[in-house]
Scaffold this active site. Structure first.
Site, PDB file in Angstrom:
ATOM      1  N   PRO A 197       0.830  -1.211   0.000  1.00 21.81           N
ATOM      2  CA  PRO A 197       0.000   0.000   0.000  1.00 21.81           C
ATOM      3  C   PRO A 197       0.867   1.265   0.000  1.00 21.81           C
ATOM      4  O   PRO A 197       1.809   1.365   0.770  1.00 21.81           O
ATOM      5  CB  PRO A 197      -0.796  -0.107   1.296  1.00 21.81           C
ATOM      6  CG  PRO A 197      -0.608  -1.490   1.790  1.00 21.81           C
ATOM      7  CD  PRO A 197       0.651  -2.006   1.206  1.00 21.81           C
ATOM      8  N   GLU A 198       0.555   2.208  -0.879  1.00 18.99           N
ATOM      9  CA  GLU A 198       1.252   3.493  -0.936  1.00 18.99           C
ATOM     10  C   GLU A 198       0.278   4.579  -0.463  1.00 18.99           C
ATOM     11  O   GLU A 198      -0.812   4.262   0.023  1.00 18.99           O
ATOM     12  CB  GLU A 198       1.756   3.752  -2.371  1.00 18.99           C
ATOM     13  CG  GLU A 198       2.659   2.631  -2.886  1.00 18.99           C
ATOM     14  CD  GLU A 198       3.196   2.870  -4.301  1.00 18.99           C
ATOM     15  OE1 GLU A 198       3.334   4.030  -4.699  1.00 18.99           O
ATOM     16  OE2 GLU A 198       3.479   1.883  -5.000  1.00 18.99           O
TER      17      GLU A 198
END
Ligand SMILES: [Zn+2]
Length: 270
Positions: free
Chosen positions: A2-3
């Site tokens: 996840p960014e």
């Protein structure tokens, strides 16, 4: 992994679902996702209420009572969500039972994620070591250019270093470099002022649009209700090696450095 857009999506969902809710009980199935003692973790959190939920880089920040801060880093495959009949949690690590009767689950297949408790001062010190938020109104293109000047690292690696700028991972680094016409291996200090302005605009545009699309799901990422993000079909360069560049029809190339793949168009990116 996840960014920024994926973590932002989760934070916004959690604000709707658990703000003001109190942790009645806590069951830890996998203590290795907690930094420090699981007994202290439990003692600190049971009876505490979620006062606010925000994001710093790729971290979820939950302010609890008495200045206690719960920081969740999802690592590679971490997920947070409410337990529902149709929600697929395959590797639950922690159950937070809330006073609403609902159960908040932290699930992590590979268990590289980490949950940690800080005091306000400890978190301020930790946060000060992280780079600026790319979407903050205070962050200007001149700040980006100035910092790029002091590093000879390849720009793709520079963007992934959370001390330089937070929240950007491999997907959005590649997308932003394609949009701004910069080759992923170009040394940071060889990027001109005009190019750094293009990169700054590209980063913002790409990240904002990915948030609007509720993040990119390639493998594991799911939002709080277990749904995939809608941004993967919007990617213009990441994972498209061998296919035609959507801007010029040249073939997208893949190279590997710093143990990560980089995708670029040899005609559009110099
Ligand atoms: Zn191209």
């Amino acid at each position: 992994m996840p960014e920024l857009p994926e973590v932002e999506t989760i934070v916004r969902d959690l604000q709707e679902l658990i703000l003001g809710k109190t942790i009645k009980n806590l069951q830890i199935l996998r203590p290795n996702v907690i930094r420090g003692s699981d007994t202290i973790f439990k003692d600190n959190l049971i009876g505490k209420t979620f006062q606010s939920i925000s994001r710093r880089g790729k971290n979820i920040i939950a302010n609890m009572d008495y200045g206690l801060i719960l920081v969740v880093n999802l690592g590679m495959t971490g997920r947070l969500g409410l337990q529902q009949d149709d929600c697929l949690f395959t590797h639950p690590a922690i159950y937070f039972t809330l006073n609403s009767g609902k159960i908040l689950v932290y699930d992590d297949v590979r268990r590289f994620g980490k949950l940690d408790i800080y005091s306000e001062q400890e978190w301020l010190d930790r946060s000060a070591q992280l780079g600026p938020e790319p979407l903050s109104p205070e962050y200007k293109h001149t700040d980006l250019h100035e910092k790029l000047n002091s590093s000879g690292s390849p720009i793709r690696s520079w963007l992934l270093d959370q001390k330089n700028i937070v929240g950007v991972g491999n997907i959005y680094a590649n997308e932003s470099l394609h949009l701004s016409g910069i080759h992923p291996q170009r040394p940071a200090n060889r990027i001109t002022k005009t190019e750094s302005q293009l990169l700054y605009k590209a980063l913002r545009k790409i990240l904002i649009s990915a948030i609007q699309n509720r993040g990119t799901t390639l493998n594991n990422y799911r939002d709080v209700s277990g749904k995939s993000g809608n941004n993967s079909s919007k990617l213009r360069i990441y994972g498209r090696h061998g296919e035609k560049c959507l801007s010029c029809s040249d073939q997208v190339q893949r190279i590997s450095f710093s143990n990560r793949s980089a995708f670029f168009c040899p005609s559009c990116q110099r």
